[in-house]
Design a protein around this motif. Structure first.
Motif, PDB file in Angstrom:
ATOM      1  N   GLY A 422      11.091 -19.280 -23.650  1.00  0.00           N
ATOM      2  CA  GLY A 422      10.033 -19.588 -22.616  1.00  0.00           C
ATOM      3  C   GLY A 422       9.672 -21.030 -22.113  1.00  0.00           C
ATOM      4  N   SER A 423       9.581 -21.940 -23.139  1.00  0.00           N
ATOM      5  CA  SER A 423       9.396 -23.113 -22.880  1.00  0.00           C
ATOM      6  C   SER A 423      10.264 -23.691 -22.010  1.00  0.00           C
ATOM      7  CB  SER A 423       8.893 -24.071 -23.815  1.00  0.00           C
ATOM      8  OG  SER A 423       7.966 -23.657 -24.477  1.00  0.00           O
ATOM      9  N   HIS A 424      11.559 -23.495 -21.886  1.00  0.00           N
ATOM     10  CA  HIS A 424      12.630 -24.109 -21.118  1.00  0.00           C
ATOM     11  C   HIS A 424      13.104 -23.302 -20.234  1.00  0.00           C
ATOM     12  CE1 HIS A 424      12.914 -27.512 -23.688  1.00  0.00           C
ATOM     13  NE2 HIS A 424      12.666 -26.752 -24.972  1.00  0.00           N
ATOM     14  N   PRO A 436      13.323 -15.932  -9.647  1.00  0.00           N
ATOM     15  CA  PRO A 436      12.160 -17.106 -10.015  1.00  0.00           C
ATOM     16  C   PRO A 436      11.606 -16.654 -11.345  1.00  0.00           C
ATOM     17  CG  PRO A 436      11.620 -15.982  -8.237  1.00  0.00           C
ATOM     18  CD  PRO A 436      12.695 -15.393  -8.072  1.00  0.00           C
ATOM     19  N   ILE A 437      10.854 -17.398 -11.986  1.00  0.00           N
ATOM     20  CA  ILE A 437      10.072 -17.158 -13.231  1.00  0.00           C
ATOM     21  C   ILE A 437       8.935 -16.283 -12.924  1.00  0.00           C
ATOM     22  CG2 ILE A 437      10.767 -19.443 -14.539  1.00  0.00           C
ATOM     23  CD1 ILE A 437       7.905 -20.378 -13.653  1.00  0.00           C
ATOM     24  N   ARG A 438       8.377 -16.267 -11.624  1.00  0.00           N
ATOM     25  CA  ARG A 438       7.327 -15.369 -11.406  1.00  0.00           C
ATOM     26  C   ARG A 438       7.485 -13.900 -10.914  1.00  0.00           C
ATOM     27  NH1 ARG A 438       3.872 -17.760  -8.523  1.00  0.00           N
ATOM     28  NH2 ARG A 438       4.390 -19.633  -8.767  1.00  0.00           N
ATOM     29  N   HIS A 439       8.864 -13.651 -10.956  1.00  0.00           N
ATOM     30  CA  HIS A 439       9.273 -12.299 -10.570  1.00  0.00           C
ATOM     31  C   HIS A 439       8.616 -11.307 -11.472  1.00  0.00           C
ATOM     32  CE1 HIS A 439      11.945  -9.297  -9.022  1.00  0.00           C
ATOM     33  NE2 HIS A 439      12.393  -8.677 -10.340  1.00  0.00           N
ATOM     34  N   ARG A 440       8.187 -10.285 -11.077  1.00  0.00           N
ATOM     35  CA  ARG A 440       7.564  -9.154 -11.686  1.00  0.00           C
ATOM     36  C   ARG A 440       8.553  -8.024 -12.272  1.00  0.00           C
ATOM     37  NH1 ARG A 440       2.554  -9.909 -12.848  1.00  0.00           N
ATOM     38  NH2 ARG A 440       1.094 -11.078 -11.399  1.00  0.00           N
ATOM     39  N   LEU A 441       8.600  -7.825 -13.483  1.00  0.00           N
ATOM     40  CA  LEU A 441       9.622  -6.643 -13.909  1.00  0.00           C
ATOM     41  C   LEU A 441       9.262  -5.468 -13.762  1.00  0.00           C
ATOM     42  CD1 LEU A 441      10.513  -8.715 -17.333  1.00  0.00           C
ATOM     43  CD2 LEU A 441      11.752  -8.884 -15.007  1.00  0.00           C
ATOM     44  N   SER A 442      10.363  -4.511 -13.444  1.00  0.00           N
ATOM     45  CA  SER A 442       9.860  -2.888 -13.459  1.00  0.00           C
ATOM     46  C   SER A 442      10.604  -2.344 -14.499  1.00  0.00           C
ATOM     47  CB  SER A 442      10.467  -2.624 -12.188  1.00  0.00           C
ATOM     48  OG  SER A 442       9.803  -3.283 -10.980  1.00  0.00           O
ATOM     49  N   ASN A 443      10.349  -1.117 -14.744  1.00  0.00           N
ATOM     50  CA  ASN A 443      10.916  -0.342 -16.031  1.00  0.00           C
ATOM     51  C   ASN A 443      12.458  -0.307 -15.759  1.00  0.00           C
ATOM     52  OD1 ASN A 443       9.819   0.963 -18.227  1.00  0.00           O
ATOM     53  ND2 ASN A 443       9.508   3.070 -17.037  1.00  0.00           N
ATOM     54  N   GLY A 444      12.921  -0.386 -16.596  1.00  0.00           N
ATOM     55  CA  GLY A 444      14.460  -0.340 -16.698  1.00  0.00           C
ATOM     56  C   GLY A 444      15.099  -1.273 -16.150  1.00  0.00           C
ATOM     57  N   GLU A 448      18.477 -11.366 -17.988  1.00  0.00           N
ATOM     58  CA  GLU A 448      19.147 -12.388 -18.756  1.00  0.00           C
ATOM     59  C   GLU A 448      18.138 -13.623 -18.202  1.00  0.00           C
ATOM     60  OE1 GLU A 448      23.100 -15.089 -18.583  1.00  0.00           O
ATOM     61  OE2 GLU A 448      23.021 -13.247 -17.471  1.00  0.00           O
ATOM     62  N   VAL A 449      17.894 -14.513 -19.135  1.00  0.00           N
ATOM     63  CA  VAL A 449      16.856 -15.462 -19.053  1.00  0.00           C
ATOM     64  C   VAL A 449      17.930 -16.872 -19.089  1.00  0.00           C
ATOM     65  CG1 VAL A 449      15.091 -17.214 -20.082  1.00  0.00           C
ATOM     66  CG2 VAL A 449      14.990 -14.700 -20.286  1.00  0.00           C
ATOM     67  N   LEU A 450      17.526 -17.725 -18.027  1.00  0.00           N
ATOM     68  CA  LEU A 450      18.125 -18.814 -17.614  1.00  0.00           C
ATOM     69  C   LEU A 450      17.278 -20.010 -17.950  1.00  0.00           C
ATOM     70  CD1 LEU A 450      19.898 -18.158 -14.119  1.00  0.00           C
ATOM     71  CD2 LEU A 450      20.875 -17.901 -16.521  1.00  0.00           C
ATOM     72  N   THR A 451      17.970 -20.978 -18.764  1.00  0.00           N
ATOM     73  CA  THR A 451      17.244 -22.118 -19.402  1.00  0.00           C
ATOM     74  C   THR A 451      17.536 -23.540 -19.136  1.00  0.00           C
ATOM     75  OG1 THR A 451      18.138 -22.268 -21.506  1.00  0.00           O
ATOM     76  CG2 THR A 451      16.343 -20.824 -21.281  1.00  0.00           C
ATOM     77  N   SER A 452      16.950 -24.657 -19.211  1.00  0.00           N
ATOM     78  CA  SER A 452      17.444 -25.981 -19.139  1.00  0.00           C
ATOM     79  C   SER A 452      16.684 -26.802 -19.953  1.00  0.00           C
ATOM     80  CB  SER A 452      17.319 -26.546 -17.561  1.00  0.00           C
ATOM     81  OG  SER A 452      17.303 -27.731 -17.603  1.00  0.00           O
TER      82      SER A 452
END
Length: 726
Positions: A422-424, A436-444, A448-452
């Protein structure tokens, strides 16, 4: 009343409490009642009768649990010293003692009032989280209180308790699956808070009951026939929706009672073997939807993935006779008991494993409590959010299923996997698309998380995250980074002093930091580290302060505070210089005066009041006259706020001071004031009597932080007992 209640409870316990335990508890309650040390609550409820009533609710409507019932009955005698924790553990077991400890903590919270105050909310939730049964008991106790306070004369506390029932305890009951008690809490809160609305809806329901019953019978008859032909064992019942639910629909849809069409739901309850439950429910679904057209947007499948509180059911909305929409719920006997009795029934069917299903929820509560940066009000708001939110189910790239609160963002999902991820987090892929990180998730969603490695939490992430785990971790990292930056800036400033061959005095530097408007040293060094404050400027200001301190040294003789009187003739106006005030919608340049009744200064919370003949006056929001002005002349109130910097403006304030009449105390106070930057002593008048002194000091200060720092230092002078701003 008492013998009848005891008999009802004994019958409800159904032998879960042994005869020996029954007699021990009975003796303890009789002795406690005879002693008379146990006070009644704000609603004049007898504590022993209240415990018996709560125990009956737990036994009949939640869970017939030996430890919980004993804890309810014994916690009040323990609280008032008739039993101690060691005796409880020896006579009834450690579990009973643990639950009692949690109940006593919650009772301490309610000691002054049955209303949960902001300041003690954290302690209450910690008590809840210590044992699941403490939560169940407190919900039952609140239901009991709500049932008993119909005719109370204490209307104010009834309203407060009802608001809590609506906004805290009902959603808490919902979260635990106690739908029957949740509905009762909501309906009673409407009854007490909105009396006329409650009875208007109730009368309408009574008037339409006959027609509603006829329609339900007409709808059910052909369904029953087809279900029997299929070989299913079942029973069907119609359920009118709660008054609270109907009122919410009226408000949401902005219609009258007659405009609400789904006033009831049909429930098909199947008698199925565990291995056939899902199959039988879908067979019933197929039969109903073959007969009545379904609304596909209103399908709710909690069979495939149950709710976090164990709720399982199929909900569909179909077009019934006469073109009316009807909600149909399909579930088994086991599912129905869990729906009615919540987590307690889940325990009965699945054993201790179902308790673990709530661990994630309790963990989220504990994580919210770990964040020391939360104010109590923020904690309440966050806790309410956690209660009200439903769940969405998110898939990882490998297909693992993760449950998240509805409304969660990609950032929340990243923190749910691991704090380091989460921090990266820089963004992610949802169903293969970059978001983007602010995208709200929906059921189903598959996520995949991208980090740096170079990514770090930012302040605006707090506006993105909604889960307590993510927000708590973000605050923690931001605080750690700020401290690191402050330490580096402190070292850099120390090097500046060393380069100019100055041995900085810690006390004088702290005074300088306060006069520059910083509440603490960390904020000051952060400003230096971020470049908002130049280190060379700080050193120059320090040299100036050192010179002023040397010049202000005085050989004034020490004397008593008695009959001390000093006045400086200073032509100081109450109105601030320059355009440092914004009134109403950022209007500048208006003529105004600072009200004499409260003497506002830069940094105070303020409002503007338009007088009938003296123009605009600026008052503090905590002015003694503020309440009257808002109540009687609300139409004359304007918003106001300070703008920019104070510049050279000075504000007069009056301080009331009380203390011991020691030799030299006046000199100590006046000397301290004279040494303060941007502070001028205008007048001081002090009298003494019987070794004590009291007086008034008029002081010109630059702003509120300047004043707060001064008061703090004056209070530290030996002999000063009290300082108040007039």
């Amino acid at each position: 009343m008492l013998p009848s209640l005891v008999g009802q409870l004994a019958s409800a316990c159904n032998g879960c409490i042994s005869d020996d335990e029954y007699h021990k508890v009975k003796r303890c309650l009789i002795n406690a009642a005879a002693d008379g040390r146990m006070p009644r609550n704000n609603f004049d409820m007898n504590p022993i009768i209240q415990s018996l009533q709560t125990a009956y609710i737990v036994a009949t409507e939640i869970r017939n649990d030996r430890e919980a019932l004993l804890a309810i009955l014994l916690h009040t005698p323990v609280r008032y010293g008739f039993y101690d924790g060691k005796m409880i553990a020896e006579d009834f077991g450690e579990s009973v003692a643990t639950i009692i400890n949690g109940l006593i903590k919650t009772n301490e919270v309610y000691q002054k009032s049955p209303v949960v105050e902001s300041d003690n909310f954290k302690d209450l939730i910690m008590s809840f989280a210590s044992d699941m049964r403490v939560i169940l008991i407190m919900i039952a106790d609140r239901v009991n209180i709500m049932r008993q306070i119909r005719d109370t004369a204490n209307v104010t506390d009834r309203e407060k308790v009802s608001n809590e029932a609506k906004y805290l305890y009902a959603p808490l009951a919902h979260k635990l699956g106690l739908y029957k008690l949740k509905t009762e809490l909501e309906d009673l809160s409407v009854k007490y808070l909105y009396h006329d609305i409650y009875y208007a809806i109730k009368d309408k329901l009574n008037q339409t009951k006959a027609a509603r019953d006829r329609y339900i019978a007409k709808f059910i008859a052909p369904v029953e026939q087809r279900l029997k032909q299929s070989g299913l064992k079942f029973h069907i019942k119609g359920r009118t929706k709660s008054i609270h639910s109907i009122w919410n629909k009226m408000k949401k849809q902005n219609v009258e009672f007659e405009g609400i069409y789904d006033l009831f739901a049909i429930r098909i309850i199947l008698d199925s073997q565990p291995e056939d439950e899902k199959k039988d429910c879908w067979v019933a679904y197929s039969i109903v939807t073959d007969m009545y057209p379904p609304n596909p947007k209103r399908l709710r499948d909690w069979l495939s993935v149950p709710k976090s509180n164990g709720y399982e059911s199929l909900h569909i909305t179909v077009m019934g006779p006469e073109g009316k929409w009807v909600e149909v719920q399909i579930r088994t006997e086991r599912m129905d008991e869990i729906a009615e009795r919540g987590l307690a029934a889940h325990w009965r069917y699945k054993g201790i494993k179902s308790e673990n299903e709530m661990d994630g929820w309790l963990t989220s509560i504990r994580e919210a409590l770990e964040s020391n940066t939360n104010s109590n009000d923020e904690l309440i708001d966050q806790f309410k959010v956690n209660l009200y939110k439903d769940d969405v189910f998110i898939f990882t790239p490998k297909g693992d299923l993760i449950r998240m609160p509805k409304g969660s963002t990609l950032l929340d999902f990243a923190f749910s996997i691991h704090s380091n991820i989460g921090s990266h987090c820089t963004g992610g892929k949802v169903n293969g698309k970059i978001v983007p990180i602010r995208h709200r998730l929906s059921n189903g969603d598959q996520v995949e998380v991208l980090t740096s490695p170079s990514q770090l939490p930012k302040q605006d992430w707090l506006a993105v995250a909604v889960t307590s785990k993510a927000r708590s971790k973000i605050r923690q990292v931001l605080k750690e980074n700020a401290n690191k930056q402050a330490n580096l800036a402190k070292e850099a400033l120390q090097r500046k002093f060393k380069n100019r061959k100055i041995e900085a005095d810690a006390g004088l530097l702290s005074k300088l930091i306060a006069t520059m408007g910083f509440k603490d040293e960390t904020l000051f060094y952060q400003a230096v580290g971020e470049g908002r404050l130049d280190a060379n400027t700080v050193v120059d200001r320090y040299i100036e302060a050192t010179n002023r301190q040397s010049e202000s040294q005085t050989d004034e003789p020490q004397r008593s505070a008695g009959s001390f009187d000093l006045h400086h003739n200073a032509n100081h106006q109450g109105k601030a210089d320059g355009d440092i005030l914004l009134i109403d919608k950022d209007l500048k340049g208006l003529d105004y005066k600072l009200a004499k009744c409260c003497n506002p200064i830069y940094g105070d919370d303020i409002f503007a009041y338009t007088t009938s003949g003296s123009g605009i006056k600026i008052h503090r929001t905590d002015c003694p006259n503020a309440k009257t002005l808002h109540e009687r002349y609300g139409y004359r109130i304007l918003k106001a706020k300070w703008n920019g910097e104070t510049g050279k403006s000075q504000f007069d304030i009056i301080l009331k001071v009380v203390g011991q009449d020691n030799i030299g105390i006046v000199t100590n106070m006046t000397g301290l004031i004279n040494k303060e930057t941007d502070t001028v002593l205008r007048s001081i008048s002090i009298t003494s009597n019987d070794g004590m002194f009291s007086g008034m000091m008029t002081i010109s200060v630059r702003d509120k932080s300047n004043l707060d720092n001064l008061i703090k230092k004056l209070k530290a002078i030996r002999g000063v007992m009290q300082i108040e701003r007039s």
